[in-house]
Every structure is written in C-alpha cells, then in structure tokens.
Write a protein that holds these residues in place. Structure first.
Motif, PDB file in Angstrom:
ATOM      1  N   ALA A 194     -20.040 -31.049  -4.978  1.00 34.43           N
ATOM      2  CA  ALA A 194     -19.366 -31.635  -6.130  1.00 34.43           C
ATOM      3  C   ALA A 194     -20.138 -31.267  -7.400  1.00 34.43           C
ATOM      4  O   ALA A 194     -21.309 -30.889  -7.345  1.00 34.43           O
ATOM      5  N   TYR A 195     -19.464 -31.391  -8.537  1.00 31.19           N
ATOM      6  CA  TYR A 195     -20.113 -31.152  -9.825  1.00 31.19           C
ATOM      7  C   TYR A 195     -20.680 -32.477 -10.318  1.00 31.19           C
ATOM      8  O   TYR A 195     -19.947 -33.338 -10.788  1.00 31.19           O
ATOM      9  N   LYS A 196     -21.984 -32.647 -10.215  1.00 27.74           N
ATOM     10  CA  LYS A 196     -22.609 -33.906 -10.605  1.00 27.74           C
ATOM     11  C   LYS A 196     -23.426 -33.803 -11.879  1.00 27.74           C
ATOM     12  O   LYS A 196     -23.815 -34.808 -12.458  1.00 27.74           O
ATOM     13  N   THR A 197     -23.731 -32.585 -12.313  1.00 32.38           N
ATOM     14  CA  THR A 197     -24.387 -32.377 -13.603  1.00 32.38           C
ATOM     15  C   THR A 197     -23.597 -31.337 -14.372  1.00 32.38           C
ATOM     16  O   THR A 197     -23.472 -30.190 -13.928  1.00 32.38           O
ATOM     17  N   VAL A 198     -23.037 -31.743 -15.495  1.00 28.25           N
ATOM     18  CA  VAL A 198     -22.241 -30.863 -16.344  1.00 28.25           C
ATOM     19  C   VAL A 198     -23.005 -30.658 -17.649  1.00 28.25           C
ATOM     20  O   VAL A 198     -23.443 -31.624 -18.283  1.00 28.25           O
ATOM     21  N   ARG A 245      -3.322 -27.752 -10.887  1.00 24.42           N
ATOM     22  CA  ARG A 245      -2.508 -27.756  -9.680  1.00 24.42           C
ATOM     23  C   ARG A 245      -2.358 -26.350  -9.108  1.00 24.42           C
ATOM     24  O   ARG A 245      -2.309 -26.165  -7.908  1.00 24.42           O
ATOM     25  N   ARG A 246      -2.287 -25.366  -9.993  1.00 24.90           N
ATOM     26  CA  ARG A 246      -2.145 -23.982  -9.549  1.00 24.90           C
ATOM     27  C   ARG A 246      -3.262 -23.150 -10.181  1.00 24.90           C
ATOM     28  O   ARG A 246      -3.445 -23.171 -11.401  1.00 24.90           O
ATOM     29  N   VAL A 247      -3.984 -22.424  -9.342  1.00 27.66           N
ATOM     30  CA  VAL A 247      -5.137 -21.644  -9.790  1.00 27.66           C
ATOM     31  C   VAL A 247      -4.949 -20.192  -9.367  1.00 27.66           C
ATOM     32  O   VAL A 247      -4.552 -19.908  -8.227  1.00 27.66           O
ATOM     33  N   VAL A 248      -5.219 -19.274 -10.286  1.00 23.96           N
ATOM     34  CA  VAL A 248      -5.240 -17.847  -9.975  1.00 23.96           C
ATOM     35  C   VAL A 248      -6.680 -17.423  -9.724  1.00 23.96           C
ATOM     36  O   VAL A 248      -7.552 -17.644 -10.573  1.00 23.96           O
ATOM     37  N   VAL A 249      -6.924 -16.849  -8.555  1.00 22.51           N
ATOM     38  CA  VAL A 249      -8.242 -16.309  -8.217  1.00 22.51           C
ATOM     39  C   VAL A 249      -8.155 -14.792  -8.305  1.00 22.51           C
ATOM     40  O   VAL A 249      -7.381 -14.160  -7.572  1.00 22.51           O
ATOM     41  N   ARG A 307     -16.907 -19.385  -4.393  1.00 23.81           N
ATOM     42  CA  ARG A 307     -17.722 -20.410  -3.714  1.00 23.81           C
ATOM     43  C   ARG A 307     -18.041 -21.571  -4.656  1.00 23.81           C
ATOM     44  O   ARG A 307     -17.986 -22.744  -4.268  1.00 23.81           O
ATOM     45  N   LYS A 308     -18.386 -21.240  -5.895  1.00 25.64           N
ATOM     46  CA  LYS A 308     -18.773 -22.289  -6.841  1.00 25.64           C
ATOM     47  C   LYS A 308     -17.571 -23.052  -7.380  1.00 25.64           C
ATOM     48  O   LYS A 308     -17.720 -24.158  -7.918  1.00 25.64           O
ATOM     49  N   ALA A 309     -16.378 -22.484  -7.234  1.00 23.82           N
ATOM     50  CA  ALA A 309     -15.159 -23.170  -7.674  1.00 23.82           C
ATOM     51  C   ALA A 309     -14.500 -23.947  -6.545  1.00 23.82           C
ATOM     52  O   ALA A 309     -13.445 -24.552  -6.752  1.00 23.82           O
ATOM     53  N   LEU A 310     -15.103 -23.972  -5.370  1.00 19.78           N
ATOM     54  CA  LEU A 310     -14.460 -24.548  -4.194  1.00 19.78           C
ATOM     55  C   LEU A 310     -13.964 -25.983  -4.393  1.00 19.78           C
ATOM     56  O   LEU A 310     -12.860 -26.319  -3.948  1.00 19.78           O
ATOM     57  N   PRO A 311     -14.722 -26.883  -5.050  1.00 22.70           N
ATOM     58  CA  PRO A 311     -14.188 -28.240  -5.261  1.00 22.70           C
ATOM     59  C   PRO A 311     -12.863 -28.247  -6.010  1.00 22.70           C
ATOM     60  O   PRO A 311     -11.957 -29.025  -5.685  1.00 22.70           O
ATOM     61  N   LEU A 312     -12.723 -27.386  -7.013  1.00 26.02           N
ATOM     62  CA  LEU A 312     -11.473 -27.301  -7.766  1.00 26.02           C
ATOM     63  C   LEU A 312     -10.364 -26.693  -6.920  1.00 26.02           C
ATOM     64  O   LEU A 312      -9.210 -27.125  -6.977  1.00 26.02           O
ATOM     65  N   LEU A 313     -10.700 -25.686  -6.131  1.00 17.08           N
ATOM     66  CA  LEU A 313      -9.697 -25.020  -5.298  1.00 17.08           C
ATOM     67  C   LEU A 313      -9.183 -25.960  -4.213  1.00 17.08           C
ATOM     68  O   LEU A 313      -7.989 -25.948  -3.886  1.00 17.08           O
ATOM     69  N   GLN A 314     -10.051 -26.761  -3.651  1.00 16.40           N
ATOM     70  CA  GLN A 314      -9.636 -27.704  -2.607  1.00 16.40           C
ATOM     71  C   GLN A 314      -8.700 -28.770  -3.155  1.00 16.40           C
ATOM     72  O   GLN A 314      -7.834 -29.270  -2.435  1.00 16.40           O
ATOM     73  N   ALA A 315      -8.863 -29.108  -4.426  1.00  9.32           N
ATOM     74  CA  ALA A 315      -8.024 -30.147  -5.037  1.00  9.32           C
ATOM     75  C   ALA A 315      -6.700 -29.607  -5.567  1.00  9.32           C
ATOM     76  O   ALA A 315      -5.789 -30.376  -5.874  1.00  9.32           O
ATOM     77  N   ALA A 316      -6.566 -28.280  -5.676  1.00 11.68           N
ATOM     78  CA  ALA A 316      -5.360 -27.678  -6.244  1.00 11.68           C
ATOM     79  C   ALA A 316      -4.188 -27.745  -5.265  1.00 11.68           C
ATOM     80  O   ALA A 316      -4.371 -27.786  -4.048  1.00 11.68           O
TER      81      ALA A 316
END
Length: 279
Positions: free
Chosen positions: A2-6, A156-160, A173-182
């Motif tokens: 998860a992203y815990k430090t922004v 909701r929709r992401v282009v990789v 890999r680093k975007a995985l939390p966002l991709l899993q939620a899309a």
C-alpha cells in the motif's frame, strides 16, 4: 504493498495548487502520511559574476531562497491545517545542481511521489530536476498530475503502456495497488516487434501475472499510426475513457530525451490524465 508515505515537492505556491490538492486526495484515499517538501532554489552560478561581487551575490541569492522556502512552508501549513490526514512539512534550500541529492533522499523513503507537470508556462527547470531525482535517485514511483482537475484518483480504467522493458515492469509492480482496485486494466502494446519474445502473444504473460493478482485485464495491440508513441497512447486514453496511464520512465538516457524527445518527456508535456511512472 500500500502507499503509506506520499511525498510532494513544492517550489511555487501558485503552480502547486492542483498538485497539492491531488497529493492530499491520494493521502486521504490511501490513509497515508503526506510529506510536503517546501524547496527554495538557490540558482547561484558563480562563474557568471564579475570579479569581487561573487560572495555578496551568493549570499543575497541564498537569503532569497531561504525566505522562499519559509514562505512556502507557511502557506502549506495554512492550507493543511484543517485537513483530517496525517501530514508534515519541511523547508529546505537546494542549489539547482544539488536538487537530485535533496529530493532523492526524501523520495527514497516515500511509497509514491505526487507532482504536477514539470513543463509549461511559468515552470522552472527545478521541477524537471525534482521529478528525475525522485525517479532515479529515489527509485520511487512518481504520479504526474495534469493542470486541470481530475475526475477521480481511484481510476476505474487504467492504460498500461507495455513495451517489455524493465522500466515498464517496474512501473507496473509499483502501481499494483491501483491496478487491483481498477475496474479494468488495458495492457496497451504498440507495434510489437515481429521477432520479440512475445511475438506470438503480445502482453500475454503480463496479463496472466496481473490476473493472478486479481487484476481485471484486457490487451490492446495498436499500430503506430501517429508520429510519436505518446500520441498513440493519449489517443487510446481518450478513445477508451481511461483515467490513468502507467508506464516506464526514461528507457533512453535523460540527455537523449531532453535533446531529441521521447515517450517519457512527451507524456510529461501532453498527458491529460494522471500518469504513474517508474524507472
């Protein structure tokens, strides 16, 4: 993960308004701690001053940069005072040539760096330097926000953008939390090489790997019908109503991108939706 430090880096209050709003929204959505680096930039270039004036001018520029950093931090504290998120701010001064060291150290311990477009009217070279420092020295993913308000920071929709590179894989890999939620992740392959390792099934192994992580995927194989890769990606984003792009950053050298252009620089200039990049 998860992203815990922004982390977000601010060098100008007026230019950073939308960037800060986005960083706050990300921190709120992720229940993360937001760190705001308020950076005054010392643009001293001693070789350009007449003899005898160097020390005086250097001190004057340094004092101005320190005042800018303190003013930035004061403005950030006033803006964030009422926010129900965890946050902290820090005022620093960096010479233009030392931004990589200052930003890289902070970005190394951030899960995500949120920045605005580094190019455009009124934007100094320190913004480009900060983005590159986060990517290279900090080895952190960077989310570049457009100047206009964003409909959603939970896309909701992401282009990789997939080109089989190490940079693209690292970004995914680093975007995985966002991709899993899309709702849907569109693996976009542009002109795959006829003799490459994925020639028979472009994007197939990546889609399988993502699916095992619970990501809902589809693959789009596109022809390069426009002069630049970034143009094809942006057109596909509009055609599919995508809300975010994930891509690798600087597959070529930064010098080559700066002189000749490239997908990274063009996306940083032209993207209409948030772009998450990693090197």
């Amino acid at each position: 993960m998860a992203y815990k430090t922004v982390l977000t880096i601010v060098t100008d209050v007026s230019q950073a308004r939308m960037q800060l709003e986005s960083a706050v929204a990300v921190a709120r959505a992720e229940d993360a701690h937001l760190e705001v680096l308020c950076m005054g930039v010392d643009r001293t270039q001693t070789g350009y001053y007449y003899a005898g004036a160097t020390a005086f001018v250097q001190q004057e520029v340094l004092d101005r940069a320190q005042d800018e950093a303190r003013d930035l931090e004061r403005a950030m504290r006033e803006r964030l005072a009422g926010e129900e998120i965890r946050w902290s701010s820090e005022a620093v001064v960096a010479q233009i040539g030392a931004i990589a060291t200052v930003v890289g150290l902070r970005a190394r311990f951030a899960d995500l760096v949120v920045m605005g477009h580094p190019y455009g009217k009124g934007r100094g070279q320190e913004l480009e330097a900060a983005v590159e420092a986060a990517l290279f020295e900090g080895q952190s993913p960077v989310m570049i926000m457009p100047d206009a308000p964003v409909a959603s920071l939970a896309p909701r929709r992401v282009v990789v953008a997939w080109n089989q590179s190490n940079e693209a894989m690292n970004a995914i890999r680093k975007a995985l939390p966002l991709l899993q939620a899309a709702t849907l992740v569109d693996i976009t392959v542009i002109d795959p090489p006829a003799h490459g390792p994925e020639r028979s099934d472009p994007g197939g192994q990546l889609s399988q790997w993502l699916a095992r992580h619970g990501v809902k995927v589809e693959v789009s194989v596109l022809a390069k019908t426009l002069p630049r890769i970034s143009d094809v990606i942006n057109r596909h984003v509009r055609d599919t109503s995508a809300e975010m792009v994930v891509m690798g950053a600087y597959g070529h050298s930064r010098f080559r991108e700066a002189i000749l252009g490239g997908a990274t620089r063009n996306m940083l200039e032209m993207a209409e939706v948030p772009v998450l990049m990693a090197h």
